[in-house]
Design a protein around this motif. Structure first.
Motif, PDB file in Angstrom:
ATOM      1  N   ALA A  71      24.006  36.524  34.277  1.00 49.71           N
ATOM      2  CA  ALA A  71      24.019  38.003  34.042  1.00 49.71           C
ATOM      3  C   ALA A  71      23.495  38.832  35.018  1.00 49.71           C
ATOM      4  O   ALA A  71      23.698  40.048  35.160  1.00 49.71           O
ATOM      5  N   ALA A  72      22.446  38.308  35.715  1.00 48.88           N
ATOM      6  CA  ALA A  72      21.818  39.136  36.778  1.00 48.88           C
ATOM      7  C   ALA A  72      22.461  39.043  38.114  1.00 48.88           C
ATOM      8  O   ALA A  72      21.808  39.717  39.313  1.00 48.88           O
ATOM      9  N   GLY A  73      23.192  38.156  38.402  1.00 46.97           N
ATOM     10  CA  GLY A  73      24.178  38.076  39.716  1.00 46.97           C
ATOM     11  C   GLY A  73      24.321  36.695  39.888  1.00 46.97           C
ATOM     12  O   GLY A  73      24.008  35.783  39.110  1.00 46.97           O
TER      13      GLY A  73
ATOM     14  N   PRO B  74      31.276  30.337  39.565  1.00 48.17           N
ATOM     15  CA  PRO B  74      32.754  30.697  39.171  1.00 48.17           C
ATOM     16  C   PRO B  74      32.990  31.930  39.381  1.00 48.17           C
ATOM     17  O   PRO B  74      32.352  32.909  39.391  1.00 48.17           O
ATOM     18  N   ALA B  75      34.353  32.479  39.986  1.00 48.85           N
ATOM     19  CA  ALA B  75      34.685  33.788  40.364  1.00 48.85           C
ATOM     20  C   ALA B  75      34.773  34.598  38.960  1.00 48.85           C
ATOM     21  O   ALA B  75      34.696  35.825  39.302  1.00 48.85           O
ATOM     22  N   ARG B  76      34.935  33.996  38.057  1.00 49.38           N
ATOM     23  CA  ARG B  76      34.871  34.807  36.674  1.00 49.38           C
ATOM     24  C   ARG B  76      33.478  35.516  36.392  1.00 49.38           C
ATOM     25  O   ARG B  76      33.362  36.294  35.541  1.00 49.38           O
ATOM     26  N   PHE B  77      32.443  34.992  37.217  1.00 53.75           N
ATOM     27  CA  PHE B  77      30.926  35.446  36.974  1.00 53.75           C
ATOM     28  C   PHE B  77      30.574  36.103  38.220  1.00 53.75           C
ATOM     29  O   PHE B  77      29.344  36.235  38.436  1.00 53.75           O
ATOM     30  N   GLY B  78      31.492  36.658  39.058  1.00 57.38           N
ATOM     31  CA  GLY B  78      30.985  37.298  40.295  1.00 57.38           C
ATOM     32  C   GLY B  78      30.942  36.381  41.700  1.00 57.38           C
ATOM     33  O   GLY B  78      30.563  36.980  42.449  1.00 57.38           O
ATOM     34  N   GLY B  79      31.263  34.864  41.568  1.00 58.68           N
ATOM     35  CA  GLY B  79      30.911  34.275  42.651  1.00 58.68           C
ATOM     36  C   GLY B  79      32.109  34.110  43.534  1.00 58.68           C
ATOM     37  O   GLY B  79      33.222  34.886  43.418  1.00 58.68           O
ATOM     38  N   GLU B  80      31.983  33.431  44.447  1.00 49.79           N
ATOM     39  CA  GLU B  80      32.813  33.576  45.834  1.00 49.79           C
ATOM     40  C   GLU B  80      32.914  32.181  46.032  1.00 49.79           C
ATOM     41  O   GLU B  80      32.535  31.706  47.257  1.00 49.79           O
ATOM     42  N   PRO B  81      33.547  31.201  45.334  1.00 50.85           N
ATOM     43  CA  PRO B  81      33.804  29.998  45.502  1.00 50.85           C
ATOM     44  C   PRO B  81      34.591  29.818  46.811  1.00 50.85           C
ATOM     45  O   PRO B  81      35.785  30.305  47.008  1.00 50.85           O
ATOM     46  N   LEU B  82      33.895  28.660  47.749  1.00 50.18           N
ATOM     47  CA  LEU B  82      34.625  28.261  48.851  1.00 50.18           C
ATOM     48  C   LEU B  82      35.263  26.958  48.784  1.00 50.18           C
ATOM     49  O   LEU B  82      35.063  26.103  47.955  1.00 50.18           O
TER      50      LEU B  82
END
Length: 392
Positions: free
Chosen positions: A117-119, A64-72
């Motif tokens: 939490a770690a990425g 999820p973008a809210r957790f730093g992801g870059e959803p494609l």
């Protein structure tokens, strides 16, 4: 007693460290071409190479973008998996589970916060079958048993095992999420296709898994972002089907290249001078491209609908499932045809078509892509309930 209390903690590479994702993927594919035989001998993709895949963004493409992801968008992710599979089907299969984080979106948000939490780059591998009953405890479930086909487990940050559905889950199966140190990996995997996927068995011996670390497979997501409104089970089928397409593409490229130079021991004309060879290669090219075009067309149509804020219809879900099963079967049939028309050369164990034919066989044999899907999809297209459980 082992419990999941702390977030997963480890250094995670950033996708941008090797330049943009495409450049990073080019670098990784060059390395993969030189290491695929190593992975085949190991019977798994090692953790260091999973780390290389993380640099391409594969393992944040469903975070999820809210957790730093870059959803494609699904079609974009599928094209990346197809490219990897053109070089090595096993690695494409393992990388395809970068999409499996859509399952984790059904976990409570607090649990997801711990996971990321770690990425955002998390490799998740699941062995869901056969589902094993778990005794309920005050905190969750006491999990014990043995599960098969945990593809990519050797490089995973988190592992999942399947539990039966219950009244609370509406009959849909549950998955319990565990750390690798809570699980024994048994390297039982001796196969002719996708040998390097490391689809080993998982054994769990009485670990208590808190309820908040379990989710209903295909259940309602707790994250409100577009990717998690795309049909979950259909996407899981798509990422496997497209591996077969990548394998078939490589087989066709080989057939076209070798046709101009191979002459059999009998002195017969080279392959490209034989009308049946030219005809079947051309037919295979047209067949694969047609199946592939429909596969991506349906994916993009459903994604457009999801972006507009509308859920995929039952018919669209059926088309996603049907296009996936059709692509998997078509890909395997294409490689089989190329073996048939290539003379005696492919009977050698070192011939490229031997590896490719085994790899192309695996997707169409998967439960998500097998013959039952045609019946289930046909039923939905005729306005009837699907005939296969877990179809949506």
């Amino acid at each position: 007693m082992l419990r999941i209390e702390e977030p997963v903690s480890r250094p995670l590479p950033e996708a941008g460290e090797s330049g943009d994702a495409e450049a990073a993927l080019d670098d990784v594919l060059t390395e993969l071409a030189g290491r695929r035989d190593e992975f085949r001998e190991l019977r798994h993709v090692p953790k260091d190479f999973v780390g290389r895949l993380k640099r391409t963004g594969i393992y944040r493409a469903a975070t999820p973008a809210r957790f730093g992801g870059e959803p494609l968008p699904p079609a974009e992710f599928l094209r990346r998996i197809e490219r990897i599979s053109e070089v090595d089907g096993s690695t494409g299969w393992v990388a395809s589970f970068g999409s499996a984080l859509i399952y984790l979106a059904a976990l409570p948000l607090e649990t997801q916060e711990r996971i990321y939490a770690a990425g955002p780059d998390i490799a998740f591998a699941g062995a869901l079958f056969p589902p094993q009953r778990a005794a309920e405890t005050a905190r969750g479930y006491r999990v014990a048993g043995r599960w098969k086909f945990a593809s990519g487990c050797m490089g995973a940050d988190l592992l999942g095992v399947g539990l039966p559905g219950d009244e609370e889950s509406g009959g849909k199966p549950r998955t319990a999420v565990l750390r690798p140190d809570q699980v024994e990996i048994v390297p039982e995997w001796d196969v002719v296709g996708m040998r390097g996927t490391g689809s080993f068995d998982l054994v769990v011996d009485g670990v208590e898994v808190p309820r908040e670390w379990t989710f209903v497979r295909g259940g309602e997501p707790t994250v409100d972002e577009p990717l998690y409104r795309y049909p979950t089970i259909a996407y899981a089928a798509q990422v496997l089907a497209v591996v077969g397409a990548g394998v078939a593409r490589t087989a066709l490229d080989h057939a076209r290249e070798i046709g101009g130079g191979y002459t059999g021991v009998t002195g017969a004309p080279k392959l490209a001078d034989r009308s049946y060879y030219r005809t079947e290669v051309a037919r295979a090219e047209a067949t694969l491209r047609s199946a592939r075009a429909w596969f991506y067309e349906v994916s993009e149509q459903v994604w457009t609908r999801v972006l507009a804020g509308d859920p995929a219809t039952d018919e669209q879900n059926a088309e996603l499932r049907l296009a996936s099963a059709h692509l998997a079967k078509t890909s395997s049939d294409v490689v089989g045809t190329l073996v048939e028309i290539s003379g005696t050369a492919p009977i050698a164990t070192t011939h490229p078509l031997q590896r490719l034919s085994g790899d192309a066989l695996v997707p169409k044999q998967h439960a998500f892509l097998g013959p039952a899907i045609y019946d289930a999809a046909g039923a939905v297209l005729m306005g009837l309930p699907p005939t296969s459980p877990g179809f949506r």
